[in-house]
Scaffold this motif. Structure first.
Motif, PDB file in Angstrom:
ATOM      1  N   ARG A 144       6.024  14.635 -10.512  1.00 57.47           N
ATOM      2  CA  ARG A 144       6.665  14.740 -11.839  1.00 57.47           C
ATOM      3  C   ARG A 144       5.803  15.535 -12.807  1.00 57.47           C
ATOM      4  O   ARG A 144       6.324  16.295 -13.616  1.00 57.47           O
ATOM      5  N   ARG A 145       4.495  15.354 -12.732  1.00 54.43           N
ATOM      6  CA  ARG A 145       3.607  16.138 -13.607  1.00 54.43           C
ATOM      7  C   ARG A 145       3.719  17.625 -13.281  1.00 54.43           C
ATOM      8  O   ARG A 145       3.781  18.469 -14.164  1.00 54.43           O
ATOM      9  N   ASP A 195       4.226   5.823  -5.243  1.00 53.62           N
ATOM     10  CA  ASP A 195       4.256   5.893  -6.712  1.00 53.62           C
ATOM     11  C   ASP A 195       3.293   6.964  -7.219  1.00 53.62           C
ATOM     12  O   ASP A 195       3.624   7.730  -8.130  1.00 53.62           O
ATOM     13  N   ALA A 196       2.111   7.016  -6.633  1.00 58.36           N
ATOM     14  CA  ALA A 196       1.127   8.033  -7.038  1.00 58.36           C
ATOM     15  C   ALA A 196       1.630   9.434  -6.707  1.00 58.36           C
ATOM     16  O   ALA A 196       1.488  10.362  -7.515  1.00 58.36           O
ATOM     17  N   ALA A 218       0.833  -1.206   0.000  1.00 54.71           N
ATOM     18  CA  ALA A 218       0.000   0.000   0.000  1.00 54.71           C
ATOM     19  C   ALA A 218       0.868   1.257   0.000  1.00 54.71           C
ATOM     20  O   ALA A 218       0.600   2.212  -0.744  1.00 54.71           O
ATOM     21  N   LEU A 219       1.900   1.269   0.820  1.00 56.44           N
ATOM     22  CA  LEU A 219       2.799   2.415   0.874  1.00 56.44           C
ATOM     23  C   LEU A 219       3.497   2.622  -0.470  1.00 56.44           C
ATOM     24  O   LEU A 219       3.624   3.759  -0.941  1.00 56.44           O
TER      25      LEU A 219
END
Length: 152
Positions: A143-144, A136-137, A130-131
């Motif tokens: 980055r966006r 990652d999200a 989960a972490l």
């Protein structure tokens, strides 16, 4: 403004957690290999990506070219990396692991993995998964934003 303060608290938790892990891994690298986490990261980039220019190493590690140049000098002196010219463009130099560097890195990587496993032993596999998904999200979101130039 509660959302902003929650974001600040979260970023501070991320930083402190990362620093705790980094401090322990660096202590391990110093004690067992007379090295540092920065040198380990340099070797890891070469292990992962093969021969790289110093600029590419700098980009992968998110550090300045000056830091990379100093690391390169030390690692070259210890015969862990070597420099080669690009076959297509002789002006470009790449660094890569030597056989000795590959051997040393494998030992370091094994010790690194054991250290991090021990540090995170109290987390269940489900919590680790989960972490990882959440981090990652968060990284994709960052980055966006950075790509668009909207870091504020």
């Amino acid at each position: 403004m509660p959302q902003a303060s929650e974001s600040v608290r979260l970023s501070l938790r991320l930083l402190s957690t990362g620093r705790l892990i980094e401090r322990e891994v660096d202590a391990l690298m110093r004690a067992r290999f007379n090295s540092t986490i920065a040198r380990f990261d340099f070797l890891a980039a070469l292990d992962r990506h093969g021969a790289l220019t110093l600029g590419e190493v700098s980009q992968y590690l998110l550090v300045s070219n000056g830091n990379i140049t100093q690391l390169r000098t030390r690692l070259s002196e210890e015969a862990l990396i070597e420099t080669e010219q690009d076959p297509d463009d002789r002006r470009i130099q790449r660094v890569r692991l030597t056989r000795q560097g590959e051997s040393v890195f494998k030992q370091m990587a094994k010790a690194h993995a054991a250290c991090v496993d021990a540090l995170l032993r109290d987390l269940s596999q489900a919590d680790k998964n989960a972490l990882s998904r959440l981090l990652d999200a968060a990284r994709a979101s960052l980055r966006r934003k950075v790509t668009k130039g909207a870091t504020a």
